[in-house]
Structures are given as C-alpha cells and as structure tokens.
Scaffold this active site. Sequence first.
Site, PDB file in Angstrom:
ATOM      1  N   LYS A  52      -1.482   9.402  -2.640  1.00  0.00           N
ATOM      2  CA  LYS A  52      -1.162   8.165  -3.363  1.00  0.00           C
ATOM      3  C   LYS A  52      -1.247   8.414  -4.879  1.00  0.00           C
ATOM      4  O   LYS A  52      -0.390   7.964  -5.635  1.00  0.00           O
ATOM      5  CB  LYS A  52      -2.118   7.038  -2.932  1.00  0.00           C
ATOM      6  CG  LYS A  52      -1.802   6.536  -1.533  1.00  0.00           C
ATOM      7  CD  LYS A  52      -2.850   5.635  -0.918  1.00  0.00           C
ATOM      8  CE  LYS A  52      -2.494   5.413   0.556  1.00  0.00           C
ATOM      9  NZ  LYS A  52      -3.456   4.632   1.312  1.00  0.00           N
ATOM     10  N   GLN A  96      -9.192   2.186   0.532  1.00  0.00           N
ATOM     11  CA  GLN A  96      -8.765   3.056   1.628  1.00  0.00           C
ATOM     12  C   GLN A  96      -9.588   2.763   2.883  1.00  0.00           C
ATOM     13  O   GLN A  96     -10.815   2.682   2.845  1.00  0.00           O
ATOM     14  CB  GLN A  96      -8.923   4.532   1.201  1.00  0.00           C
ATOM     15  CG  GLN A  96      -8.366   5.544   2.179  1.00  0.00           C
ATOM     16  CD  GLN A  96      -6.853   5.469   2.372  1.00  0.00           C
ATOM     17  OE1 GLN A  96      -6.123   5.025   1.489  1.00  0.00           O
ATOM     18  NE2 GLN A  96      -6.385   5.888   3.524  1.00  0.00           N
ATOM     19  N   ASP A 119      -1.512  -3.464  -0.426  1.00  0.00           N
ATOM     20  CA  ASP A 119      -1.416  -3.050   0.984  1.00  0.00           C
ATOM     21  C   ASP A 119      -0.788  -4.148   1.845  1.00  0.00           C
ATOM     22  O   ASP A 119      -0.353  -3.885   2.968  1.00  0.00           O
ATOM     23  CB  ASP A 119      -2.829  -2.785   1.548  1.00  0.00           C
ATOM     24  CG  ASP A 119      -3.187  -1.312   1.587  1.00  0.00           C
ATOM     25  OD1 ASP A 119      -2.290  -0.487   1.806  1.00  0.00           O
ATOM     26  OD2 ASP A 119      -4.388  -1.003   1.418  1.00  0.00           O
TER      27      ASP A 119
HETATM   28  N1  GUN Z   1      -5.772   4.069   5.956  1.00  0.00           N
HETATM   29  C1  GUN Z   1      -4.703   4.583   6.630  1.00  0.00           C
HETATM   30  N2  GUN Z   1      -3.558   3.998   6.217  1.00  0.00           N
HETATM   31  C2  GUN Z   1      -3.902   3.111   5.251  1.00  0.00           C
HETATM   32  C3  GUN Z   1      -3.156   2.224   4.428  1.00  0.00           C
HETATM   33  O1  GUN Z   1      -1.919   2.103   4.512  1.00  0.00           O
HETATM   34  N3  GUN Z   1      -3.879   1.487   3.537  1.00  0.00           N
HETATM   35  C4  GUN Z   1      -5.237   1.582   3.446  1.00  0.00           C
HETATM   36  N4  GUN Z   1      -5.864   0.807   2.560  1.00  0.00           N
HETATM   37  N5  GUN Z   1      -5.952   2.394   4.195  1.00  0.00           N
HETATM   38  C5  GUN Z   1      -5.290   3.159   5.089  1.00  0.00           C
END
Ligand code: GUN
Length: 282
Positions: A52, A96, A119
């Site tokens: 990211k 996350q 998200d």
């Molecule tokens: N963990 C795995 N995929 C994601 C996601 O798309 N967003 C977040 N915040 N955590 C994750």
Amino acid sequence: MAKLIDGKLISKQIKDELKVEAAKLKEAGREVTLAVIQVGNDPASTVYVGNKKKACDYIGIRSLAYELPESTTQEELLKLVEELNDRDDVDGILVQLPLPSHIDEDTVIRTISPKKDVDGFHPQSVGALSIGQKGFVSCTPAGIIELLKRSDVDIEGKECVIIGRSNIVGKPMALLMLRENATVTICHSRTKNLKEVAKRADILIVAIGKPEFVTSEYVKEGAVVIDVGIHRCDNGKLCGDVLFSDVEPIASAITPVPGGVGPMTIAMLMHNCIDAPNIRQD
Ligand code: GUN
C-alpha cells in the site's frame, strides 16, 4: 479458450490515471494523505502494508505509517484513530486487519470517521452503498466492477451468481452488481444445489475461501468467471478458489490467480484516497 482478464494491467492503467489526478490536486495545493496503522507484526499484514505504501509513492499520495506494538491497548489505538479523524491534513485512515485478539475490530472500524473510511468498512459506508448514496465502497468488489467494465463485459440484465457472503466481498459485491442492473444471487455454505445455482450464472464471482473449490461442474459454457481467492496450494504455487485448468476451457473470460482480482484491491484503495477530499466536502 477463455479471454484472460488481466488485473495487473488494468490496475496499472487505473494507478496511472490516479497519478494524473493526484498531480492536479497537488497543483491546487492539496496533497492527498493516507494514514496506515498496523498493530503487531503479522508477516502477511507487513507485506500488504508495504504494498500500500509503494502504491502511494507511485501515485503521489503522502502516506503516514503507524507501526504499533502487539501490546497496544484498544484505548491507545482508538485514541490514535480519533486524533487522525481530527487532523485536517489526513484524508484517509486504514487500520490493517486482522488486529490482535484483545482488540475489537468492529469498535475500531466504527471509530474511523466515515469521511476517512477508505476501506469502506464502516457501517455508514455499507449503509450508503445499500441505498445508493455517496460513500466509500469496499475495494475488492469495487475493483471487480472495474475489471468487468474495462474488459467490456456487459453486466446489465445478466445473471450474476456470487459464492460467498462476507461483509467485505460477497455482500457489497451483490449490491454493486445490483447497482449495475444485474440479476443477483448470493450463495453460501447452506445453499442447496450449489452447482446448479452457480451454473445459472452469466457472471460467476467466487469468494468462498476454499482452494480450487469451483470446477467446471459449477460453470455454464461461456460464463465470465471472477476468482477472488488466493491460497498457497499443496504444490507451493499460488492458486484461487477456482480450479483454473478445469474451468478456463469452458469460460468466455476468467481472472488468473495471481494477477487477477488481487492487484485491483490496492488500485481501488488508491482511488478511494483520491476521492476522499470529495467525500469530505459533503
Ligand atoms: N487485511 C486484508 N485485507 C485488508 C483490507 O483490504 N483492508 C484492511 N484494513 N485490512 C485488510
């Protein structure tokens, strides 16, 4: 032979478009900023968070990294989220997942301001999607819509079957396909005659979380097949929820794993970040 839906290529196109948008915003004096919080050091999460940050760098989004120890309390995490909610220079907040077991994920998600919920997990974002109002949309299903549209797959009036009913993929996916005027069926572990129901699909979206579960017996000749799963298979290679070698010969188009849906999730997260200043204005 199915057409391969190339998520790597399409995600790169989207990121290049976003790069232009980010530069325009910067020229107007607005540097888009994403705060990424990781609690603990789960290796998979570290890889996702790193990807990211890389995507932010590529596009020209400023990223703020908060790497907190496993011992962080829920109160400490909520306090940080609230501080970031209040900061004018922060457009998006991403915590996350998964979080350590002593922290309640729902409470944390609810604490993120819906105006910074890139998200799309906040109940207000999900509610807005369900009634067709403006808000952030969960990145994986939003990415699948982009994959379909940019691969010239017609959605309107088509039978779409989704296998999986998670809050992050299956349910928002159904709402998005409905918004595109598909006829939508959601299947899950209690669905009777799953093979027959799946075989009705013109567009079959598989997010069941079981390696190579969907074989040609689930797929109508000429269907478009979207595979959301990613697993490390017994032979050590990455595979999806669909048995690719069996389904590919009868599908009209199919996403590979890796390189299908996966890269789209980050591209749509970046899209949500660029869109965040718009959403905050309302
Ligand atoms: N963990 C795995 N995929 C994601 C996601 O798309 N967003 C977040 N915040 N955590 C994750």
